[in-house]
Design an enzyme around this catalytic site. Structure first.
Site: not given
Ligand code: FMN
Length: 388
Positions: A28, A30, A62, A104, A191, A239, A338
């Site tokens: 997920p 945002c 989310a 989510q 959160y 989560r 990312r």
């Molecule tokens: C732009 C952005 C928005 C995110 N929004 C959420 C979210 O809405 N809910 C959530 O549980 N994690 C959120 N995360 C965390 C990601 O889901 C993920 O757990 C975290 O970035 C690690 O993974 P990665 O290394 O592949 O980026 C967000 C991460 C990024 C980069």
């Protein structure tokens, strides 16, 4: 692995009545781009590209379960039927293009009512007010802010706790009606759910605080209410921040106990994140480089000790690494966030690199036909893109 063997990363996984075509999940994310929580064409195109890109499960960002559950004014939500209607075409598009649609559900708790990241990621100020973004009253288990400079929440009453639990259940019902097939409850990253679990943020003396059982009560009751509404065959994920990463906080041992309780209440997968209660959001010191797959020890431990499928995520960007994680049973599902922003076609490129589907037959037919011919010429030129 023989040339014809399917890589573990591309093996399907059946959970309840739903089969994920592979193990890659768009975690997920945002995007803070909704209008009063209502999803738009932005969300359709943004999420739709991940289905075309080959992910097995695509989570929305989310989705706030009430208006005041949002982090920012731009958060997407699902607190009314109008919100659910706007999400219907998105779930349908994901499904039509081979991905399982997931959503989510979230409540920001004491991290609510802040600026969108590009406006500062801090408390709302004069510039935000001028834009029409007014702050709102925020609630949490105890009247403790995240840190200096953050809004101070009020201590939620028991009635408010029950209302929020019901908001999650109502949002779950709307999510099913909108066509989603996997639901994740966000209880991580500082959160609301995380703040009930952690002794650092939950200093209540009533049934929703105190010892670990009291601090888990909010989440467990909420999960029971959600599971009663969310169709039995559809997977339910939770989560968590498996560790707070701050002294005296929630620990991995606590997470294993919670996983057992969640499993007993019909949760199918624990999505193992970390951090966010205070200090760095990753629970890795900001002075250190964050290692690839830094959250793997959490998914591995929960999988082994709670005997529960897990999802991991956090700097997994190499196909070989993702393949090895699934093959070695360190996690069942690999979340990318990312990396997917950088390359929405990461799953299709990973397949190519692992020698899976070299004839592009899994790609959208509108693309595959051309790519086969392009590849053939690249080979004649001695250029090997699969290894790139
Ligand atoms: C732009 C952005 C928005 C995110 N929004 C959420 C979210 O809405 N809910 C959530 O549980 N994690 C959120 N995360 C965390 C990601 O889901 C993920 O757990 C975290 O970035 C690690 O993974 P990665 O290394 O592949 O980026 C967000 C991460 C990024 C980069």
């Amino acid at each position: 692995m023989s040339e014809t063997e399917t890589p573990a990363l591309f093996s399907p996984m059946t959970i309840g009545g739903v089969t994920l075509p592979n193990r890659i999940v768009i975690s997920p994310m945002c995007t803070y781009s909704a209008d009063d929580g209502v999803a738009s064409d932005w969300h359709l195109v943004h999420l739709g590209q991940y289905a075309l890109g080959g992910a097995g499960l695509v989570f929305t960002e989310a989705a706030a379960v009430s208006q005041n559950a949002r982090i920012t004014h731009g958060d997407m939500g699902i607190w009314s039927d109008e919100h659910a209607e706007a999400l219907k075409p998105i779930a349908a598009f994901l499904k039509a293009h081979g991905a399982v649609p997931g959503i989510q559900l979230a409540h920001a708790g004491r991290k609510a009512s802040i600026q969108r990241p590009w406006f500062g990621n801090g408390p709302l100020g004069e510039d935000d007010f001028a834009r029409g973004d007014q702050p709102w009253d925020i609630g949490a288990p105890s009247a403790l802010p995240v840190d200096e400079g953050w809004l101070v929440p009020h201590e939620m009453t028991v009635d408010e706790i029950h209302t929020v639990q019901q908001n999650f259940a109502d949002a779950a019902g709307r999510s099913a009606a909108a066509g989603f097939e996997v639901l994740e409850i966000h209880s991580a990253h500082g959160y609301l759910g995380n703040t009930f679990l952690s002794p650092l943020s939950n200093q209540r003396n009533d049934a929703y605080g105190g010892d670990r059982a009291g601090r888990m009560r909010f989440t467990l009751e909420m999960v029971e209410k959600v599971r009663a509404v969310w169709p039995a065959g559809k997977p339910l994920f939770v989560r968590v921040s498996a560790i707070d990463g701050v002294g005296g906080g929630w620990s991995l041992d606590d997470t294993v106990v919670l996983a057992g309780e969640l499993k007993a209440r019909g949760v199918d997968v624990m999505d193992c994140s970390s951090g966010g209660i205070g200090g760095p959001a990753t629970a890795v010191s900001s002075r250190d480089a964050i290692p690839m797959g830094f959250r793997l020890p959490f998914s591995e431990r929960v999988r082994a000790d709670a005997d529960m499928p897990t999802m991991t995520h956090g700097f997994i960007i190499q196909a070989d690494h993702a393949e090895q994680i699934v093959r070695e049973g360190r996690a069942d599902l690999i979340g990318i966030a990312r990396e997917a922003l950088y390359n929405p076609y990461w799953p299709r490129h990973a397949a190519h690199q692992l020698g899976h589907n070299p004839d592009f037959s899994h790609w959208p037919k509108q693309y595959g036909w051309w790519l086969v011919r392009r590849e053939s010429n690249l080979r004649k030129l001695g250029i090997d893109r699969a290894g790139a």
